[in-house]
Write a protein that holds these residues in place. Structure first.
Motif, PDB file in Angstrom:
ATOM      1  N   VAL A 266      10.445  33.473  61.003  1.00  0.00           N
ATOM      2  CA  VAL A 266       9.858  34.765  61.322  1.00  0.00           C
ATOM      3  C   VAL A 266       9.755  34.958  62.828  1.00  0.00           C
ATOM      4  O   VAL A 266       9.750  36.097  63.323  1.00  0.00           O
ATOM      5  N   ASN A 267       9.702  33.866  63.589  1.00  0.00           N
ATOM      6  CA  ASN A 267       9.623  33.972  65.043  1.00  0.00           C
ATOM      7  C   ASN A 267      10.844  34.688  65.607  1.00  0.00           C
ATOM      8  O   ASN A 267      10.733  35.604  66.422  1.00  0.00           O
ATOM      9  N   SER A 322       0.352  46.263  59.211  1.00  0.00           N
ATOM     10  CA  SER A 322       0.991  46.263  57.897  1.00  0.00           C
ATOM     11  C   SER A 322       2.458  46.662  58.020  1.00  0.00           C
ATOM     12  O   SER A 322       3.323  46.107  57.327  1.00  0.00           O
ATOM     13  N   ARG A 323       2.757  47.590  58.894  1.00  0.00           N
ATOM     14  CA  ARG A 323       4.145  48.022  59.099  1.00  0.00           C
ATOM     15  C   ARG A 323       5.005  46.870  59.607  1.00  0.00           C
ATOM     16  O   ARG A 323       6.147  46.691  59.167  1.00  0.00           O
ATOM     17  N   THR A 324       4.463  46.050  60.505  1.00  0.00           N
ATOM     18  CA  THR A 324       5.205  44.895  60.995  1.00  0.00           C
ATOM     19  C   THR A 324       5.461  43.908  59.856  1.00  0.00           C
ATOM     20  O   THR A 324       6.556  43.353  59.728  1.00  0.00           O
ATOM     21  N   HIS A 325       4.461  43.699  59.018  1.00  0.00           N
ATOM     22  CA  HIS A 325       4.642  42.840  57.842  1.00  0.00           C
ATOM     23  C   HIS A 325       5.743  43.389  56.935  1.00  0.00           C
ATOM     24  O   HIS A 325       6.560  42.625  56.406  1.00  0.00           O
ATOM     25  N   GLU A 326       5.748  44.693  56.754  1.00  0.00           N
ATOM     26  CA  GLU A 326       6.761  45.301  55.890  1.00  0.00           C
ATOM     27  C   GLU A 326       8.162  45.064  56.445  1.00  0.00           C
ATOM     28  O   GLU A 326       9.099  44.750  55.682  1.00  0.00           O
ATOM     29  N   ILE A 327       8.315  45.157  57.751  1.00  0.00           N
ATOM     30  CA  ILE A 327       9.633  44.973  58.367  1.00  0.00           C
ATOM     31  C   ILE A 327      10.127  43.546  58.189  1.00  0.00           C
ATOM     32  O   ILE A 327      11.247  43.314  57.730  1.00  0.00           O
ATOM     33  N   PHE A 328       9.311  42.565  58.549  1.00  0.00           N
ATOM     34  CA  PHE A 328       9.830  41.200  58.449  1.00  0.00           C
ATOM     35  C   PHE A 328       9.957  40.749  57.001  1.00  0.00           C
ATOM     36  O   PHE A 328      10.784  39.890  56.681  1.00  0.00           O
ATOM     37  N   THR A 329       9.163  41.344  56.097  1.00  0.00           N
ATOM     38  CA  THR A 329       9.312  40.990  54.685  1.00  0.00           C
ATOM     39  C   THR A 329      10.656  41.452  54.146  1.00  0.00           C
ATOM     40  O   THR A 329      11.237  40.808  53.269  1.00  0.00           O
TER      41      THR A 329
END
Length: 342
Positions: A266-267, A322-329
């Protein structure tokens, strides 16, 4: 949103260095995975109706025990404080479980989400090493103990988990470890031995879960904490921590050849997003909305002089939106599908 070619190439290189050996009969297959079991800290925590408010899905260090019935009636709470991100986080996006506002039963999700992460958790419970943030905090050691004593028996005895080969077990821990270690010891300390202790203990705990019969494991490395709004660590510290994590994950794979060991970088993904943030719809990647925790921040951010929260990379000084989580997910799901067999 299309992923960056640089991110895709980096993930491909990272994945090629982490082979798996699970037999075809019990091979990992993300599309057919029935349950995700998660351990970690606030990046992974979800609120449950039977959890400690703002910290857990079920129980805490003061009351870790629960019955099978307690677990099965627990519900995922999705609202502004249901995660540490102001909305769904990566385990919810990955499983599509608990994403909608309100209450969700994990048992009603196509991919069930059973989350034993605890906000504020370190890996080791040792006051002389990394003290607990609160007396109710479940360090990773205690999360796994809770799972071994109560979680696994509950999921198995109720036939919620019918085949452990249909389960993916995720560990994302270390954010509090790396930050607390530098705060306690100063930036000039020699950190490699400390990171070694953290990872040695983590994989002792992973082995305990393996010994229960689980065979598919996902490990997520540290995000670019060095690029946060007020970082206490630098890029070399994060890189060293992640290198030691990878060494231990590779060693675990070699020792347990019937396991699937998946390492998601994820980094690299998030550094790529930060470098091209406008392409992802972000307007601010260095700061955050100071009113992030106001009850009407989602509906009226302008009232506080903020843009909509999904235009920020950081939710607050220590968490992603949450948007950042959505992108990397989205990248993680591609990674898991690419590693699937059978």
């Amino acid at each position: 949103m299309k992923s960056s070619p640089a991110i895709a190439l980096a993930l491909a290189a990272y994945a090629s260095a982490t082979p798996t050996y699970t037999s075809h009969k019990n091979a990992f297959n993300w599309p057919s995975t029935k349950q995700l079991i998660a351990f970690g800290d606030s990046y992974t925590f979800i609120q449950g109706t039977a959890g400690h408010p703002n910290y857990s899905f079920i129980g805490d260090a003061l009351n870790p025990a629960f019955t099978p019935a307690d677990l099965l009636v627990d519900r995922i709470v999705q609202n502004l404080t249901g995660t540490a991100e102001g909305g769904p986080n990566w385990v919810e996006f990955l499983t599509s479980c608990g994403v909608k506002p309100g209450l969700t039963s994990p048992r009603k999700c196509k991919k069930q989400l059973w989350d034993f992460a605890y906000a504020g958790a370190n890996t080791i419970e040792d006051a002389s090493f990394t003290p607990l943030h609160h007396d109710h905090t479940l360090a990773l050691e205690k999360q796994v103990k809770q799972f071994v004593e109560y979680g696994d028996p509950a999921l198995v005895s109720t036939h919620t988990v019918k085949k452990k080969s249909d389960v993916l077990v995720a560990f994302w821990i270390g954010i509090n470890d790396i930050n607390d270690l530098v705060k306690l010891r100063g930036r000039n300390a020699t950190f490699a031995p400390l990171y070694e202790r953290v990872q040695s203990r983590q994989f002792d705990l992973v082995k305990q879960v393996y010994d229960l019969g689980y065979r598919h494991f996902l490990f997520v490395n540290l995000p670019p904490l060095d690029r946060g709004p007020s970082p206490s660590v630098n890029a070399s510290m994060v890189a060293e921590f992640n290198t030691i994590l990878k060494t231990h994950a590779d060693g675990f794979q070699k020792g347990q050849r019937d396991a699937t060991v998946l390492q998601f970088d994820v980094n690299t993904v998030l550094n790529g997003v930060l470098d091209a943030y406008r392409a992802y719809g972000f307007k601010n990647v260095t700061g955050f909305c100071a009113a992030y925790n106001q009850p009407d921040i989602v509906t009226d951010p302008g009232k506080y002089g903020c843009s909509p929260l999904d235009t920020y990379f950081w939710y607050n000084s220590g968490h992603l939106t949450s948007r950042t989580h959505e992108i990397f997910t989205g990248e993680l799901e591609k990674f898991l599908k690419g590693k699937s067999r059978g």
